[in-house]
Write an enzyme that holds these catalytic residues in place. Structure first.
Site: not given
Ligand code: BJW
Ligand code: ZN
Length: 248
Positions: A69, A100, A103, A118, A186
């Site tokens: 990455r 989020q 990069d 993040h 997102t």
């Molecule tokens: C375009 C395009 C173009 C394409 N133009 N558009 C409440 C409810 C349910 C679950 C939870 C909750 N609270 C917490 C949770 C758990 C969990 C969570 O959210 N899970 C859900 C997924 C179910 N959250 C956590 O664990 C977080 N921590 C936390 O809650 O701490 C408190 C706690 C502590 C201890 C115990 C319990 C609780 C932490 C979350 C960390 C996320 N990390 C990641 C990885 C980062 C590291 C790495 O990069 O390797 O972050 S996961 C990944 O998803 C990354 C992203 O930042 C994040 C969001 O993704 P994003 O950016 O939205 O990307 P995509 O791929 O999903 O979407 C891309 C979009 O672009 C799409 O819509 C396309 O259509 C669009 N697109 N091309 C415009 N050209």
């Protein structure tokens, strides 16, 4: 792209703007998204790579993934979408980016106020003594170690981990006080990051989503613009500038 005149007027008259961004904004820079058709997590299992226990179980495997990455990020350049957001700083008084993404492309595009929810893939730290490293350690084979013997890990937020408190608090404050809130590229499914959207909405901001497809948050927004952010955002900058010139 045709955006109604009254929307351009509303945007042009905004005082404080937030851009809440996700992986989609960097897709046109060649950085894969996580979910969706082209998402990397269609092929890989996030629970094996993006949590602390997985890292401690198999640090070499997790590092293999992050080295890959990092190489992609290093060779990527900000695209027209990142640059348009940076250009907004020349038009509006208060522009905040809450991202989020890990990069660094908003910073490289010239955006000044950025909150990284993040973390940042170009920063690392020792899990034992918490010493920070940029990339000044041997990334050769296996998992890198600190001088104290502890494992070095990327400074990104994995599932189950808390978000950096200062970044989250600052993002929350900006979301609460803005009058215009853009949601760009997102899926809006990861919490607590996605709560910025409802914070902005509950405080009366006008919400505009820019995405290639509908998402979990589309039903919440005032306006959805369908298309690639690298095309929509520069067009928007131009439309705002034209509107302002017309007014003068
Ligand atoms: C375009 C395009 C173009 C394409 N133009 N558009 C409440 C409810 C349910 C679950 C939870 C909750 N609270 C917490 C949770 C758990 C969990 C969570 O959210 N899970 C859900 C997924 C179910 N959250 C956590 O664990 C977080 N921590 C936390 O809650 O701490 C408190 C706690 C502590 C201890 C115990 C319990 C609780 C932490 C979350 C960390 C996320 N990390 C990641 C990885 C980062 C590291 C790495 O990069 O390797 O972050 S996961 C990944 O998803 C990354 C992203 O930042 C994040 C969001 O993704 P994003 O950016 O939205 O990307 P995509 O791929 O999903 O979407 C891309 C979009 O672009 C799409 O819509 C396309 O259509 C669009 N697109 N091309 C415009 N050209
Ligand atoms: Zn150490």
């Amino acid at each position: 792209m045709t955006i109604e005149n009254d929307v351009i007027k509303r945007i042009s008259n905004a005082r404080s703007i937030v851009f809440f961004t996700g992986a989609g904004i960097s897709a046109e820079s060649g950085i894969p998204t996580f979910r969706g058709k082209e998402g990397i997590w269609n092929k890989l299992r996030p629970e094996e790579l993006a949590n602390f226990d997985a890292f401690m179980r198999n640090p070499a495997l997790v590092w293999e993934w992050y080295k890959h990455r990092m190489e992609i990020v290093h060779s990527a350049k900000p695209n027209a979408g990142h640059l348009a957001i940076a250009e907004m700083q020349n038009i509006f008084k208060e522009v905040t980016v809450i991202t989020q993404n890990v990069d660094n492309l908003h910073r490289r595009a010239g955006s000044k106020t950025i909150y990284e929810l993040h973390g940042n893939i170009e920063r690392n730290y020792c899990v034992k003594c918490k010493k920070f490293y940029n990339e000044d350690f041997d990334l050769g084979g296996g998992a890198p170690k600190c001088s104290c013997g502890g494992l070095i890990r990327p400074d990104v937020v994995w599932f189950g981990e808390f978000l950096p408190e200062d970044q989250f608090a600052a993002g929350e404050k900006a979301s609460r006080s803005c009058d215009l809130f853009f949601i760009v590229g997102t899926s809006g499914v990861v919490y607590p990051a996605a709560s910025m959207i409802t914070i902005a909405k509950n405080n009366g901001a006008y919400l505009i989503e820019i995405n290639i497809e509908p998402t979990e948050v589309s039903s919440l927004v005032n306006l959805s613009i369908t298309g690639m952010s690298g095309e929509i955002l520069p067009n928007l900058v131009k439309a705002i500038k034209d509107f302002r010139n017309m007014k003068d």
